[in-house]
Design an enzyme around this catalytic site. Structure first.
Site, short mmCIF file in Angstrom:
data_model
loop_
_atom_site.label_atom_id
_atom_site.label_comp_id
_atom_site.label_asym_id
_atom_site.label_seq_id
_atom_site.Cartn_x
_atom_site.Cartn_y
_atom_site.Cartn_z
N ASP A 161 41.74 47.30 39.15
CA ASP A 161 41.39 48.69 38.91
C ASP A 161 39.94 48.73 38.45
O ASP A 161 39.20 47.74 38.56
CB ASP A 161 42.35 49.35 37.92
CG ASP A 161 42.23 48.81 36.49
OD1 ASP A 161 41.38 47.92 36.24
OD2 ASP A 161 42.99 49.27 35.63
N ARG B 219 47.04 59.36 30.50
CA ARG B 219 45.70 58.89 30.10
C ARG B 219 44.63 59.74 30.78
O ARG B 219 44.44 59.66 31.99
CB ARG B 219 45.51 57.41 30.46
CG ARG B 219 44.10 56.91 30.12
CD ARG B 219 43.98 55.40 30.07
NE ARG B 219 44.11 54.75 31.36
CZ ARG B 219 43.86 53.46 31.57
NH1 ARG B 219 43.46 52.67 30.57
NH2 ARG B 219 44.01 52.93 32.77
#
Length: 539
Positions: free
Chosen positions: A442, A161
């Site tokens: 996160d 990603r």
């Protein structure tokens, strides 16, 4: 080494020599010069959409692409080698130990994350590229604390990603412009590894984050075609899964698949960023005020509608509909609390597989057995593309439904302040993924906490338990009380001071910042050696 290209950092010199080679920089510069103007125009288009929403316009399915949604004949590419069965995917940052453990976890795939689970120091970005290169070539042995880490046979399939279109990479400029962080992450990984991956029977596979419009997907598809031609690789070798994690993108799922159809590997429910985007894009709408973060579950109306539409859309076009991340992580030394947490994980994964998802995400190797057992029991084939969900009828109003049971409580406010400070402080210290109160946090979860605090102050929300109005002074008091308790070896006083002032400034803004990672990137850039001008004032 390359005309017009400058490196503005002395960090990670060894990794720079291995990754920022002359040929790799030529490729990156070619991408920048070809696509940067398009990227910038698409970012301006995002601002235009937000202005319309602020003026009261409602999101809807685009009328100009109705023919694409109505046409049953087009399908996406078949799964790339190794992507036929994705029932459990583990995600995490690209540090060397994490890469080995994730690839050895027993999951089907590993999403190596340069984005929300990563703090983008230059050392992290470049060493991550080295680690993935070595892992692909099975040369990633590692020793730490007297313990040896080695890859097992048949590791998980690798998916990468890159960062989103909105982010710059200030440590590298081309013609005196910072390059796109998306293209930086993509280009270096693709250039160094694409042919090697194919020779080993797989391919260059990606997760694409934070898109808000199908034209942003078209840009990625153009980048893929350009890049495959550049290195002499057949078009269609790349596969990309798009995270549907912004509210505008939920209205354009079919269009996004259509634009990427020769490279598509499906869509993913990026649930945490989706909640963040739901609040941010509806910032001018008081009816969109949400309760405590813990109450915004996958069962509430707007989240359930988005999931059902995503599964229906993917299976209509014969690609994977991937589920999302449970925030719970194993709790050591407390079996009762751990069983409660794992029961939440089981319920979440059971909901996903019975809804028709083709796979799910986990953040910890110890959760693999739970997720795998549930998917093995309820998904007997490699995927569930045959479950068409033709019963699903999702209207625009369903995606905008703000009827969310729950309340705003004093504990919810406190928890948000703690999470925003702890995560942002760790991020400035080089750690982009932290366990906090037995949840894995996160950037996406930190963004929810920041945007909720702003929203509650903006609309003078009262806490249900104490009746207090949430004001800037209310948040200030909590910040001053909580910040000193978070100091540790990994969260320094200097960084806590920065993020404390930042959070206080955020709740005072007329409109919230788009991304905290954009706001705080300047601090990392200057520490890495960029000019001080990069540290624009966000306080």
């Amino acid at each position: 080494m390359v005309e017009g290209v400058q490196i503005h950092s002395s960090q990670a010199k060894e990794a720079q020599q291995q990754i920022l080679t002359e040929d790799a920089l030529k490729f990156l510069a070619a991408l920048h010069r070809t696509f940067e103007s398009t990227r910038q125009s698409l970012l301006v288009a995002r601002e235009t959409v937000q202005q319309r929403l602020d003026a009261g316009q409602q999101l809807d399915f685009p009328s100009e692409t109705a023919h694409i949604r109505a046409d049953p004949s087009w399908l996406c590419a078949p799964p790339g080698p190794g992507l036929e069965d994705r029932r459990v995917e583990i995600t995490g940052p690209t540090d060397r130990k994490m890469v080995i453990n994730a690839l050895n976890s027993g999951t089907k795939t590993f999403m190596a994350d340069f984005e929300d689970a990563n703090s983008p120091t230059f050392a992290n970005m470049l060493n991550g590229q080295v680690n993935l290169r070595d892992a692909i070539r099975r040369q990633i042995d590692f020793e730490s604390g007297g313990k040896s880490y080695k890859l097992k046979e048949n590791p998980a399939v690798l998916i990468v990603r890159p960062r989103g279109w909105h982010l710059d990479e200030p440590r590298v400029t081309v013609d005196n412009q910072p390059v796109s962080a998306s293209l930086f992450d993509f280009a270096l990984y693709f250039f160094h590894n694409a042919h090697e991956l194919v020779s080993r029977g797989y391919g260059p596979y990606f997760y694409l984050p934070k898109m808000e419009h199908y034209l942003e997907a078209r840009l990625w598809n153009d980048v893929f075609n350009f890049s495959q031609s550049y290195i002499g690789m057949p078009h269609g070798t790349i596969r990309a899964t798009v995270l549907i994690e912004t509210l505008p993108a939920a209205f354009q799922m079919e269009e996004i698949l259509f634009e990427l159809r020769t490279h598509s590997a499906g869509l993913n429910c990026g649930r945490w960023d989706y909640i963040f985007s739901f609040i941010k894009r509806r910032r001018a709408d008081r009816s969109a005020v949400l309760p405590d973060r813990k109450d915004v579950t996958m069962e509430v109306g707007f989240m359930d509608a988005y999931v059902r539409l995503l599964i229906q859309t993917c299976h209509k076009r014969r690609v994977a509909a991937m589920g999302g991340m449970s925030a719970q992580i194993p709790i050591k030394n407390d079996p009762k609390a751990n069983e409660i947490a794992m029961a939440k994980v089981r319920a979440d994964k059971l909901r996903e597989v019975t809804n028709g998802h083709d796979g799910t995400w986990i953040a910890h190797p110890l959760i693999n057995d739970i997720a795998m057992e549930i998917f093995n029991k309820h998904m007997l084939g490699p995927n569930q593309y045959h479950i068409r969900r033709e019963d699903v009828k999702v209207a625009a109003a369903d995606l905008l439904n703000t009827n969310v049971p729950g309340k705003v409580t004093s504990e919810g406010v406190r928890s948000n302040v703690e999470t925003a400070l702890a995560y942002s402080g760790a991020w400035l210290g080089g750690n982009g993924c932290i366990p906090l109160n037995w949840l894995m946090e996160d950037a996406a979860t930190a963004e929810i906490t920041r945007i909720q605090l702003w929203q509650w102050v903006k609309y003078s929300i009262r806490t249900a338990d104490t009746g207090e109005v949430i004001t800037t002074a209310y948040v200030d008091k909590l910040v001053d009380e909580i910040a000193p308790t978070l100091r540790s070896a990994t969260i320094t006083e200097e960084n806590l001071d920065i993020v404390s002032r930042y959070l206080k400034a955020q709740v005072r803004r007329d409109w919230p910042s788009e991304f905290l990672t954009s706001d705080l990137m300047g601090y990392l850039a200057v520490r890495d050696g960029c000019p001080a001008a990069w540290q624009r004032s966000v306080l």
